[in-house]
Design a protein around this motif. Sequence first.
Motif, PDB file in Angstrom:
ATOM      1  N   GLY A   1       7.761  42.474  34.859  1.00 21.81           N
ATOM      2  CA  GLY A   1       5.985  41.953  35.157  1.00 21.81           C
ATOM      3  C   GLY A   1       5.266  41.485  34.541  1.00 21.81           C
ATOM      4  O   GLY A   1       5.968  39.799  33.627  1.00 21.81           O
ATOM      5  N   GLN A   2       4.846  40.698  35.585  1.00 23.49           N
ATOM      6  CA  GLN A   2       3.342  39.548  34.521  1.00 23.49           C
ATOM      7  C   GLN A   2       2.756  40.321  34.157  1.00 23.49           C
ATOM      8  O   GLN A   2       2.075  41.626  34.693  1.00 23.49           O
ATOM      9  CB  GLN A   2       2.444  38.962  35.868  1.00 23.49           C
ATOM     10  N   ILE A   3       1.547  40.005  32.614  1.00 24.12           N
ATOM     11  CA  ILE A   3       0.456  40.598  32.375  1.00 24.12           C
ATOM     12  C   ILE A   3      -0.469  40.372  33.307  1.00 24.12           C
ATOM     13  O   ILE A   3      -0.788  38.399  33.241  1.00 24.12           O
ATOM     14  CB  ILE A   3       1.039  39.614  30.831  1.00 24.12           C
ATOM     15  N   VAL A   4      -1.214  40.733  33.416  1.00 21.68           N
ATOM     16  CA  VAL A   4      -2.714  40.034  34.146  1.00 21.68           C
ATOM     17  C   VAL A   4      -3.790  41.137  32.972  1.00 21.68           C
ATOM     18  O   VAL A   4      -3.761  42.765  32.800  1.00 21.68           O
ATOM     19  CB  VAL A   4      -2.766  41.409  35.237  1.00 21.68           C
ATOM     20  N   ARG A   5      -4.944  40.315  32.173  1.00 25.82           N
ATOM     21  CA  ARG A   5      -5.745  41.159  31.371  1.00 25.82           C
ATOM     22  C   ARG A   5      -7.151  40.546  32.384  1.00 25.82           C
ATOM     23  O   ARG A   5      -7.782  39.249  32.484  1.00 25.82           O
ATOM     24  CB  ARG A   5      -5.356  39.374  30.291  1.00 25.82           C
ATOM     25  N   ASP A   6      -8.352  41.358  32.140  1.00 24.11           N
ATOM     26  CA  ASP A   6      -9.027  41.250  32.265  1.00 24.11           C
ATOM     27  C   ASP A   6     -10.201  42.254  31.343  1.00 24.11           C
ATOM     28  O   ASP A   6      -9.859  43.267  31.189  1.00 24.11           O
ATOM     29  CB  ASP A   6      -9.591  42.470  33.237  1.00 24.11           C
TER      30      ASP A   6
ATOM     31  N   LYS B   1      -8.725  44.932  29.359  1.00 27.61           N
ATOM     32  CA  LYS B   1      -7.777  45.668  29.644  1.00 27.61           C
ATOM     33  C   LYS B   1      -6.770  44.806  30.318  1.00 27.61           C
ATOM     34  O   LYS B   1      -6.542  43.761  30.093  1.00 27.61           O
ATOM     35  CB  LYS B   1      -8.359  46.338  31.066  1.00 27.61           C
ATOM     36  N   ILE B   2      -5.410  45.339  29.278  1.00 24.78           N
ATOM     37  CA  ILE B   2      -4.149  44.452  30.000  1.00 24.78           C
ATOM     38  C   ILE B   2      -3.254  45.637  30.506  1.00 24.78           C
ATOM     39  O   ILE B   2      -3.146  46.707  30.715  1.00 24.78           O
ATOM     40  CB  ILE B   2      -4.005  44.714  29.335  1.00 24.78           C
ATOM     41  N   SER B   3      -2.560  44.597  31.728  1.00 22.96           N
ATOM     42  CA  SER B   3      -1.495  45.832  32.177  1.00 22.96           C
ATOM     43  C   SER B   3       0.164  45.015  32.630  1.00 22.96           C
ATOM     44  O   SER B   3      -0.577  43.189  33.055  1.00 22.96           O
ATOM     45  CB  SER B   3      -1.916  46.477  33.959  1.00 22.96           C
ATOM     46  N   ILE B   4       0.902  45.591  32.976  1.00 18.26           N
ATOM     47  CA  ILE B   4       2.254  44.463  33.433  1.00 18.26           C
ATOM     48  C   ILE B   4       2.513  45.050  34.229  1.00 18.26           C
ATOM     49  O   ILE B   4       2.766  46.414  35.355  1.00 18.26           O
ATOM     50  CB  ILE B   4       3.490  44.922  32.522  1.00 18.26           C
ATOM     51  N   ASP B   5       1.630  44.254  35.687  1.00 12.88           N
ATOM     52  CA  ASP B   5       2.320  43.855  36.853  1.00 12.88           C
ATOM     53  C   ASP B   5       3.424  44.377  36.887  1.00 12.88           C
ATOM     54  O   ASP B   5       3.993  42.893  37.805  1.00 12.88           O
ATOM     55  CB  ASP B   5       1.354  43.282  38.067  1.00 12.88           C
ATOM     56  N   PRO B   6       4.575  45.033  38.090  1.00 11.82           N
ATOM     57  CA  PRO B   6       5.989  44.580  38.756  1.00 11.82           C
ATOM     58  C   PRO B   6       5.970  43.756  39.637  1.00 11.82           C
ATOM     59  O   PRO B   6       7.007  43.354  39.980  1.00 11.82           O
ATOM     60  CB  PRO B   6       6.393  46.093  38.359  1.00 11.82           C
TER      61      PRO B   6
ATOM     62  N   GLY C   1       9.557  39.824  38.111  1.00 11.13           N
ATOM     63  CA  GLY C   1       9.166  41.727  38.716  1.00 11.13           C
ATOM     64  C   GLY C   1       9.837  41.254  40.636  1.00 11.13           C
ATOM     65  O   GLY C   1      10.955  40.266  40.506  1.00 11.13           O
ATOM     66  N   SER C   2       9.513  41.562  41.347  1.00 14.37           N
ATOM     67  CA  SER C   2       9.328  42.098  42.922  1.00 14.37           C
ATOM     68  C   SER C   2       8.112  40.602  43.209  1.00 14.37           C
ATOM     69  O   SER C   2       7.638  40.828  42.635  1.00 14.37           O
ATOM     70  CB  SER C   2       9.133  43.133  43.307  1.00 14.37           C
ATOM     71  N   VAL C   3       8.464  40.113  44.247  1.00 12.57           N
ATOM     72  CA  VAL C   3       7.800  38.751  45.198  1.00 12.57           C
ATOM     73  C   VAL C   3       7.126  39.226  46.176  1.00 12.57           C
ATOM     74  O   VAL C   3       8.081  40.018  47.379  1.00 12.57           O
ATOM     75  CB  VAL C   3       8.181  37.366  44.645  1.00 12.57           C
ATOM     76  N   LYS C   4       5.572  40.212  46.332  1.00 11.94           N
ATOM     77  CA  LYS C   4       5.097  39.588  47.995  1.00 11.94           C
ATOM     78  C   LYS C   4       4.441  39.038  48.642  1.00 11.94           C
ATOM     79  O   LYS C   4       3.461  38.565  48.156  1.00 11.94           O
ATOM     80  CB  LYS C   4       4.604  40.937  47.989  1.00 11.94           C
ATOM     81  N   ILE C   5       4.803  38.374  49.674  1.00 14.94           N
ATOM     82  CA  ILE C   5       4.353  37.295  50.284  1.00 14.94           C
ATOM     83  C   ILE C   5       3.794  37.470  51.729  1.00 14.94           C
ATOM     84  O   ILE C   5       4.244  37.841  52.871  1.00 14.94           O
ATOM     85  CB  ILE C   5       5.262  35.909  50.503  1.00 14.94           C
ATOM     86  N   GLY C   6       1.940  37.090  51.869  1.00 16.07           N
ATOM     87  CA  GLY C   6       1.214  37.642  53.225  1.00 16.07           C
ATOM     88  C   GLY C   6       1.944  36.992  53.607  1.00 16.07           C
ATOM     89  O   GLY C   6       2.269  37.084  55.372  1.00 16.07           O
TER      90      GLY C   6
END
Length: 531
Positions: free
Chosen positions: A242-247, A250-255, A274-279
Amino acid sequence: MKEQVDRKDKNCLLKFTEDEVLLKLRLENNPDIMEIEDFLKKHSIMEADYDKIKDKLTIQDQNWFKVAENINLPSEDDKINIETSSDGLKAVLDFTPGRDGREVTYEDLKELLAEKNISYGINESRIKKVLKRRQPVSKEVIAEGEAAKPGEDGYLIYHFEEKEKKVGTMREDGTMDFHSKNLINNVRRGEKIVTLVDPTEGEAGIDVFGNVIEPPASKAVKLPRAKNTVSKDDSVYAAKDGQIVRDGQKISIDPVYQVRGDVDLEEGNIDFVGSVKIGGNVREGFIVKASDDIEIGGNVGAAEIESGGSVLIKKGFLGRNKGKIIAKGDVNARFVENAEIKANNVRIHEAIMHSHVTAKDSIIVNGGKGLIVGGRVMAQNIIEANMIGSSLATKTYVEIGLEPELRKNFKAAKDELETVEDNLDKVNKSVDLLKAMKEKGIKLPPNKKEMFTKLKTTKDELETRKVELKEEIEELEEQLTASDEAVIKVNNCIFPGVQLLSSKDKMIIRNKISRCAFTEVNKELRQKTNA
């Protein structure tokens, strides 16, 4: 050699001879006449020639000059004073030599140091030098302690780069690619993303009083809280692609990488693990890559879509003969026009028009008009549509059976296997020959020993490759067998001008035919009723 000075302050220097008092202006300090007067009176020089001093100030004279007669001034003892810094790391000496009075000895100074409990870091040679020269000093460092050395605080090492928003990336030729912004921090499962480094202890110091100075305590840090990660041995690892998101901390891996609007110049190209969702829509000229599924809420223009999973386009794919989709899984869309698709299964609701579509398994167009017209569609097992071709006899190619790329791969694998087996036979003969020589007690020369080692390595590599090729050929043969049941199914009608192709035959439709199906029987394409 330093010139003799008997008294000094920031404005001037004084020197006493047997008959005269001499003065030298310290011009670099911008001397003040009022302060000079106070200084002279302080040292009992009452009859100084202040007009002369003013004149010397005016002309900026840098030389010694007589300022008064030296007339039986009262005797003065040497004056000393010792002070310590607030942190206790320095002791400084003020020394003013007397005149015809008692002179301070080294023993006197040592006694004063003892009275003040100063016992560490005493610079004896500097003290002796001051007393020997007998010139005034101020804040002369005569004892120094050792400061405590702080340790290093604990810290975190981030094994990824913080991406900043930018207008594009620079190409090798120096031009700017405004479509590629490289904004996504991709990470693979098992990849290290953060490491904790423990604090180190400092070293104690000592002040001039002999007291130990403890170093400040080093601060420890904690590993950050992190979603979709695992911690081991003071490090954090990604538990998912996934992508690393840092706030902050706090760190998360978003798939899933989400784009709320369009893929355009604002968003840039996407390359995600990971997966991609485009609105919204994917605009012309942009690239979307994902190792998993891609979902697009709007239309896709003349863009490139590449997926390690499936692709869902909720509206249409308007390729303008430049758009392309490659997916390991399935592709679903409302319609496709002037585009290229390669996938496992292709499911199109309304129409495939003037496009090149290749499927490893099936192509189904059976919603709405369910039309295939123009271009070429190829599937290994099933092609189903409501209508194929048009009343205008538009050239449309429909092909079933083992796709050309698989046939090519099958032949290449067979050819390579033959070459590998031939080379393996030659290597085995050479290895057997060298083994026989060793068994007979023949000592192999160095070049033969090296050859023997290389041959054994080559043998292992060839045997491994032989196993791989046999597995690949077996898999391709299974696909070839499956394609014997391939069928073209027409739910409504097929028009003249359509060409049907299989791995062994081809058929040109001459007349409009309703509700029919075509399959290969004994290497020939034959029509059967679509019941």
